[in-house]
Write a protein that holds these residues in place. Sequence first.
Motif, PDB file in Angstrom:
ATOM      1  N   SER A  57       0.813  -1.216   0.000  1.00 56.55           N
ATOM      2  CA  SER A  57       0.000   0.000   0.000  1.00 56.55           C
ATOM      3  C   SER A  57       0.846   1.265   0.000  1.00 56.55           C
ATOM      4  O   SER A  57       0.313   2.362   0.159  1.00 56.55           O
ATOM      5  CB  SER A  57      -0.940  -0.003   1.211  1.00 56.55           C
ATOM      6  N   ILE A  58       2.163   1.128  -0.145  1.00 54.59           N
ATOM      7  CA  ILE A  58       3.063   2.273  -0.141  1.00 54.59           C
ATOM      8  C   ILE A  58       4.046   2.167  -1.309  1.00 54.59           C
ATOM      9  O   ILE A  58       4.082   1.155  -2.009  1.00 54.59           O
ATOM     10  CB  ILE A  58       3.823   2.394   1.208  1.00 54.59           C
ATOM     11  N   ALA A  59       4.808   3.214  -1.509  1.00 55.40           N
ATOM     12  CA  ALA A  59       5.827   3.262  -2.563  1.00 55.40           C
ATOM     13  C   ALA A  59       7.204   3.420  -1.924  1.00 55.40           C
ATOM     14  O   ALA A  59       7.332   3.860  -0.780  1.00 55.40           O
ATOM     15  CB  ALA A  59       5.557   4.423  -3.512  1.00 55.40           C
ATOM     16  N   ARG A  60       8.226   3.074  -2.687  1.00 54.16           N
ATOM     17  CA  ARG A  60       9.610   3.195  -2.213  1.00 54.16           C
ATOM     18  C   ARG A  60      10.334   4.273  -3.021  1.00 54.16           C
ATOM     19  O   ARG A  60      10.112   4.407  -4.225  1.00 54.16           O
ATOM     20  CB  ARG A  60      10.312   1.858  -2.357  1.00 54.16           C
ATOM     21  N   VAL A  61      11.195   5.023  -2.341  1.00 53.91           N
ATOM     22  CA  VAL A  61      11.973   6.082  -2.976  1.00 53.91           C
ATOM     23  C   VAL A  61      13.454   5.804  -2.770  1.00 53.91           C
ATOM     24  O   VAL A  61      13.908   5.624  -1.641  1.00 53.91           O
ATOM     25  CB  VAL A  61      11.621   7.463  -2.392  1.00 53.91           C
ATOM     26  N   ASP A  62      14.205   5.754  -3.871  1.00 54.42           N
ATOM     27  CA  ASP A  62      15.657   5.594  -3.819  1.00 54.42           C
ATOM     28  C   ASP A  62      16.316   6.777  -4.529  1.00 54.42           C
ATOM     29  O   ASP A  62      15.721   7.376  -5.436  1.00 54.42           O
ATOM     30  CB  ASP A  62      16.092   4.298  -4.501  1.00 54.42           C
ATOM     31  N   VAL A  63      17.523   7.084  -4.125  1.00 55.50           N
ATOM     32  CA  VAL A  63      18.282   8.161  -4.758  1.00 55.50           C
ATOM     33  C   VAL A  63      19.661   7.621  -5.127  1.00 55.50           C
ATOM     34  O   VAL A  63      20.347   7.024  -4.291  1.00 55.50           O
ATOM     35  CB  VAL A  63      18.432   9.380  -3.828  1.00 55.50           C
ATOM     36  N   ILE A  64      20.047   7.819  -6.378  1.00 59.15           N
ATOM     37  CA  ILE A  64      21.356   7.396  -6.870  1.00 59.15           C
ATOM     38  C   ILE A  64      22.048   8.626  -7.450  1.00 59.15           C
ATOM     39  O   ILE A  64      21.484   9.302  -8.310  1.00 59.15           O
ATOM     40  CB  ILE A  64      21.233   6.313  -7.962  1.00 59.15           C
ATOM     41  N   ALA A  65      23.256   8.933  -6.986  1.00 59.58           N
ATOM     42  CA  ALA A  65      23.959  10.128  -7.459  1.00 59.58           C
ATOM     43  C   ALA A  65      25.370   9.791  -7.929  1.00 59.58           C
ATOM     44  O   ALA A  65      26.289  10.601  -7.810  1.00 59.58           O
ATOM     45  CB  ALA A  65      24.004  11.190  -6.358  1.00 59.58           C
ATOM     46  N   THR A  66      25.535   8.598  -8.496  1.00 58.28           N
ATOM     47  CA  THR A  66      26.872   8.152  -8.889  1.00 58.28           C
ATOM     48  C   THR A  66      27.390   8.856 -10.133  1.00 58.28           C
ATOM     49  O   THR A  66      28.590   8.830 -10.406  1.00 58.28           O
ATOM     50  CB  THR A  66      26.861   6.628  -9.133  1.00 58.28           C
ATOM     51  N   GLU A  67      26.496   9.478 -10.908  1.00 59.40           N
ATOM     52  CA  GLU A  67      26.943  10.175 -12.118  1.00 59.40           C
ATOM     53  C   GLU A  67      27.415  11.596 -11.838  1.00 59.40           C
ATOM     54  O   GLU A  67      28.129  12.186 -12.655  1.00 59.40           O
ATOM     55  CB  GLU A  67      25.812  10.208 -13.145  1.00 59.40           C
ATOM     56  N   ALA A  68      26.977  12.180 -10.726  1.00 53.54           N
ATOM     57  CA  ALA A  68      27.344  13.560 -10.399  1.00 53.54           C
ATOM     58  C   ALA A  68      28.687  13.545  -9.677  1.00 53.54           C
ATOM     59  O   ALA A  68      28.760  13.450  -8.447  1.00 53.54           O
ATOM     60  CB  ALA A  68      26.259  14.202  -9.536  1.00 53.54           C
ATOM     61  N   ASN A 106      30.800  15.804  -9.035  1.00 52.24           N
ATOM     62  CA  ASN A 106      31.117  16.954  -8.180  1.00 52.24           C
ATOM     63  C   ASN A 106      30.175  17.077  -6.987  1.00 52.24           C
ATOM     64  O   ASN A 106      30.044  18.151  -6.384  1.00 52.24           O
ATOM     65  CB  ASN A 106      31.080  18.248  -8.996  1.00 52.24           C
ATOM     66  N   PHE A 107      29.509  16.001  -6.632  1.00 47.89           N
ATOM     67  CA  PHE A 107      28.510  16.063  -5.565  1.00 47.89           C
ATOM     68  C   PHE A 107      28.570  14.789  -4.730  1.00 47.89           C
ATOM     69  O   PHE A 107      28.599  13.680  -5.279  1.00 47.89           O
ATOM     70  CB  PHE A 107      27.110  16.216  -6.183  1.00 47.89           C
ATOM     71  N   ARG A 108      28.622  14.967  -3.411  1.00 46.12           N
ATOM     72  CA  ARG A 108      28.556  13.812  -2.509  1.00 46.12           C
ATOM     73  C   ARG A 108      27.233  13.832  -1.765  1.00 46.12           C
ATOM     74  O   ARG A 108      26.937  14.788  -1.036  1.00 46.12           O
ATOM     75  CB  ARG A 108      29.708  13.800  -1.506  1.00 46.12           C
ATOM     76  N   LEU A 109      26.431  12.791  -1.983  1.00 45.40           N
ATOM     77  CA  LEU A 109      25.128  12.671  -1.347  1.00 45.40           C
ATOM     78  C   LEU A 109      25.295  12.392   0.144  1.00 45.40           C
ATOM     79  O   LEU A 109      26.052  11.498   0.536  1.00 45.40           O
ATOM     80  CB  LEU A 109      24.337  11.531  -2.013  1.00 45.40           C
ATOM     81  N   ALA A 110      24.581  13.161   0.992  1.00 44.85           N
ATOM     82  CA  ALA A 110      24.726  13.005   2.436  1.00 44.85           C
ATOM     83  C   ALA A 110      23.412  12.838   3.177  1.00 44.85           C
ATOM     84  O   ALA A 110      23.408  12.380   4.333  1.00 44.85           O
ATOM     85  CB  ALA A 110      25.482  14.205   3.014  1.00 44.85           C
ATOM     86  N   GLY A 111      22.276  13.206   2.557  1.00 43.39           N
ATOM     87  CA  GLY A 111      21.007  13.098   3.269  1.00 43.39           C
ATOM     88  C   GLY A 111      19.828  13.105   2.327  1.00 43.39           C
ATOM     89  O   GLY A 111      19.892  13.660   1.221  1.00 43.39           O
ATOM     90  N   VAL A 112      18.728  12.491   2.756  1.00 43.71           N
ATOM     91  CA  VAL A 112      17.493  12.425   1.964  1.00 43.71           C
ATOM     92  C   VAL A 112      16.311  12.632   2.901  1.00 43.71           C
ATOM     93  O   VAL A 112      16.241  12.008   3.977  1.00 43.71           O
ATOM     94  CB  VAL A 112      17.356  11.071   1.236  1.00 43.71           C
ATOM     95  N   LYS A 113      15.367  13.480   2.508  1.00 45.31           N
ATOM     96  CA  LYS A 113      14.196  13.761   3.336  1.00 45.31           C
ATOM     97  C   LYS A 113      12.984  13.999   2.434  1.00 45.31           C
ATOM     98  O   LYS A 113      13.108  14.621   1.371  1.00 45.31           O
ATOM     99  CB  LYS A 113      14.440  14.992   4.207  1.00 45.31           C
ATOM    100  N   ASP A 115      28.693   4.701   1.443  1.00 40.78           N
ATOM    101  CA  ASP A 115      27.566   4.194   0.657  1.00 40.78           C
ATOM    102  C   ASP A 115      27.697   4.526  -0.828  1.00 40.78           C
ATOM    103  O   ASP A 115      26.876   4.086  -1.644  1.00 40.78           O
ATOM    104  CB  ASP A 115      26.245   4.749   1.191  1.00 40.78           C
ATOM    105  N   GLY A 116      28.707   5.321  -1.179  1.00 38.50           N
ATOM    106  CA  GLY A 116      28.989   5.552  -2.593  1.00 38.50           C
ATOM    107  C   GLY A 116      27.899   6.289  -3.335  1.00 38.50           C
ATOM    108  O   GLY A 116      27.581   5.955  -4.482  1.00 38.50           O
ATOM    109  N   ASN A 117      27.297   7.322  -2.695  1.00 41.26           N
ATOM    110  CA  ASN A 117      26.254   8.126  -3.346  1.00 41.26           C
ATOM    111  C   ASN A 117      25.018   7.315  -3.707  1.00 41.26           C
ATOM    112  O   ASN A 117      24.330   7.606  -4.687  1.00 41.26           O
ATOM    113  CB  ASN A 117      26.802   8.832  -4.591  1.00 41.26           C
ATOM    114  N   GLU A 118      24.736   6.280  -2.933  1.00 37.51           N
ATOM    115  CA  GLU A 118      23.537   5.462  -3.154  1.00 37.51           C
ATOM    116  C   GLU A 118      22.697   5.416  -1.877  1.00 37.51           C
ATOM    117  O   GLU A 118      23.214   5.203  -0.781  1.00 37.51           O
ATOM    118  CB  GLU A 118      23.920   4.035  -3.548  1.00 37.51           C
ATOM    119  N   PHE A 119      21.394   5.620  -2.059  1.00 43.27           N
ATOM    120  CA  PHE A 119      20.441   5.576  -0.942  1.00 43.27           C
ATOM    121  C   PHE A 119      19.268   4.718  -1.388  1.00 43.27           C
ATOM    122  O   PHE A 119      18.584   5.046  -2.359  1.00 43.27           O
ATOM    123  CB  PHE A 119      19.971   6.994  -0.609  1.00 43.27           C
ATOM    124  N   SER A 120      19.022   3.597  -0.724  1.00 40.57           N
ATOM    125  CA  SER A 120      17.950   2.711  -1.169  1.00 40.57           C
ATOM    126  C   SER A 120      17.332   1.974   0.001  1.00 40.57           C
ATOM    127  O   SER A 120      17.962   1.765   1.047  1.00 40.57           O
ATOM    128  CB  SER A 120      18.465   1.697  -2.205  1.00 40.57           C
TER     129      SER A 120
END
Length: 721
Positions: free
Chosen positions: A174-185, A187-194, A238-243
Motif C-alpha cells: 500500500s506504499i511506494a519506495r523512494v531511492d536516490v542514486i547520485a553516482t553520475e554527479a 562533483n557532488f557527494r550525497l549526504a542526506g534524503v528527506k 555508501d557511494g552516493n547510493e540511498f535505497s
Amino acid sequence: MRKFISILAVILFFISCNDEVEIPAGNDAGDGIKVRMVITIPFSTGYSKTKAGIGQPIHESLISEVQVLVFEDRKYRYRVPGISINSNTEQTTFTALLNASPLPVELLILANTDEAVISNEPSSGDSKNVVKKKINRQFDNLVSNFPMYGEYEFPAGLSSTEKQEITGIKMLRSIARVDVIATEAMNFRLAGVKAYRANSSLQVIPDEAGSVKVTTPSVPDESTANVNSRMFSVAEEDGNEFSAQLYLPEASSPAESDRVSNATCVVVGGYYNGSDKMSYYRMDFDPDNKENSFGQILRNHKYIFNVKKVSAPGWDNPDDAANNRSAHIMVEVQQWDDNTIDMSFDGEHHFGVSSREIVLNNKAGSNAAIDVFTDLTDYTLQWADANGLPIGSEEQSLSDDYFTVEKNPDGSRLIVTALQDNMSGDAGPVRRFVITAHRWKILVTVRQKYSVAANTVINLLTFNAGLGNLGTNLVASVSPDGRAGGIRGILDNRNNFGPDGNVICGGYNLIRSNTNNNRLTDALFAAFDVVYVHYMGNAYFGNEDAKKVHDWLKAKKNRVLIASYDATDVSKYLIDELLGGNSDIKYLTANNGEFAVAPSSVDNSYFTSTGPFTSGSYTPVSPGFSFRNYDAYHGEILLNTESAKGITPILTGKAGGIVLGVDYSRRIVYIGDTDLGNSLSGTGGTSDNRINNTTGEINNDASKLIANLFAWITDVVLYGE
C-alpha cells in the motif's frame, strides 16, 4: 545503523514465521471450512553499482498479520484472522476458517493491518467501495511491516468440498519506495534524503481493487499532505547510493498553481564541488509531467531519483529547498511497479521486461508482445540454443523459419510473430533468444501451441423484443433486428471469428429467446456464455430477470454481460441492479453529434491499437475517429461518478459520459446506444464512422473497434480473463 536495521528485520522475519496468534474476528467467526491460502509476495529489487550482493530487502516482504474480509453477493458479511502464518521473502501461507455459502464469495485479504481493520470495522451489508474507503491507517513513516492487499473469489459460492489450498494470491504493497542514486554527479557527494508533504494517512485497499497494478492513487478524504520524514543520513562509504529506507503513501497530483507549495517532494542534502557546507536541493515526482501526473505517487511502485548533474550550490536548509522550485540539479526520475520482472538498475542504466516467455497460438501471423522498460534502446537480440547459450550474431531483429522478433523504434516493446501454422498440438516449435543490454543478458522462450479454442463455440443470447437483437444463425436462421446487422455480420464472418479466423474459436452461436417479464429462468441463462440485454422496454425485462442474469454472470469467470442503457424506458431494472441506480446516467433525446474515442490509456488501448483487429495486418484506430450517432436517443454514464467507477471508457458522448465502456473486473460491457451495431447510414452517417456492411468485412475504424470489443469478449469466455 544499517547493520542494526538488517538485524532487526531478520528477527522480525523469524517471529513472523512462527506466528500463531489469533485476533477475535468481527461479526461472525468462520464455522470451520479450513482453507489454506498461499500469498505471492510482490517482487523487490536489490541493486548496486558500487557494492555487490545486495539482496531483496527482507523488511519489504514480511507478513506477520492477516485479516480476511468476506463478502457474499458483493456485500460485506464478516471477517476472520489468518492463522498459522508462515512467511518468507517469496510467499506467505496461512489458514482461514470460512463459512459455507451458496452465494458468490469474495475475499479481501489484508496483511499487516490488524489495528487499521479493527479501528475501522466494516458494517454488515457494506459494499466493497464503502469498505475500501473505511480501512485507512495513519502514515507513521512505516516503522512497522508494510500494509498489503490482495483478493480471491469463489464465484459459485463456498462449500465444504472446496479445495483446501488456494494458490497464486497476488498482493500489492500500500506504499511506494523512494531511492536516490547520485553516482553520475562527480562533483557532488550525497549526504542526506528527506521527504516533504507526504500524506498523513493511507488507504489500505486501492480503488482499483482486483488489479495486480494501479494507475491512479487512492488517497483518504481526511488525509492532509503535512507529514515530513526525518532526514536520512547517507554515509560516504555508501557511494552516493540511498535505497530501501524511505517509503511514502500514495499522493495525487496537485493543481498546477499549487505544485511548489503542495506537491509531495524529496529533498537531498550533499556537498557540492568539495565544499564542507551542506547544500539542499528539491526533486519532484514526474517533474516533466509526462502523464499529467506531476507529484503523483502510486503504491507498489519504486521511484529512482538518478542525479545526473549538480551545477551550483543549493539552499542552506532543507525547508527552503522544499518550499521553492527545484534548481541547480538535474534528475532523471525512473519508476516501475514491482510486478515487473527482471528489473535491474546499476546507477547509470535500467532494464526490465514484462515476461520471459511468449506462447503463441497455432495460426500463422499470431503475435504477442513483451514490454521493455529501459533507457538502453540499442539493446540487441540473438538466437539461443536449447541450453540458452547465444548462437549467431547480435541483431536489432530476428527471423527464422518459425518466428520473427521485432523491436519498436523506441525499444519499448518486442513483437514476436509466428510464421507457420502449428497443427501438432503442444509439441510445436520452441525457440529461444537472448536480450543483451549493457551488462545484462535475459533469456526469452517462444512457444507455439495448437489451441483447443478452435473447437469451442460461444453461445450468445439476445431477445425478441425491442431493438438490437442478433437473431439466430443456426439451422433455422433468423435475421437480426435492423439495428444489429453490422454486429451480426462481424460475428458470422469466419474470417473474423472461426477456427482459422483472426480470433481463433469455434465461432458464435446466436440464439434469440422470447421475453417473459420476471419469469426468465436460471436454466435459460446457464446455457449461454454471453448475454446481451439490448434495447427493450422495462415491461419486458424486469427486476427478477435482472437479478437472475447478475447471478449468472457472477457464478463463472468466463461469462460476459452486455448491458444497454440507451433510453430512460429501457433496462431500468438491469442498470439498477448493476450500478445501484440510474441517477449517474444522462439520457439524451437530441442528436448532439458523434461519439469520440476516449483518450488513449493502457486500459483502453486493446480496443484501439493492440487488439487483433488493430494490429498485425490491421492498422490502429485513428486518434481522431468518432462513431456515428444514429438517432436522437442515447445514454451516457457520467464520468467521475459512483456509477462510472471501474468502467473503462471506449467511446464518450457530448455530455462527457461513457457511451461504450468495459468493466474488466465484473466482465460487463455497457452500451449507451444500441445503434453502435447498426450498419445503416442514419443521421450523419458516412462510410467511415459506422459499420458499413452486413458481411463482416473489417474495413474501417468503426468495424475494427467493435470487432476488438468482441475479441475481448471471446478471450474472457475462452480463457476466463
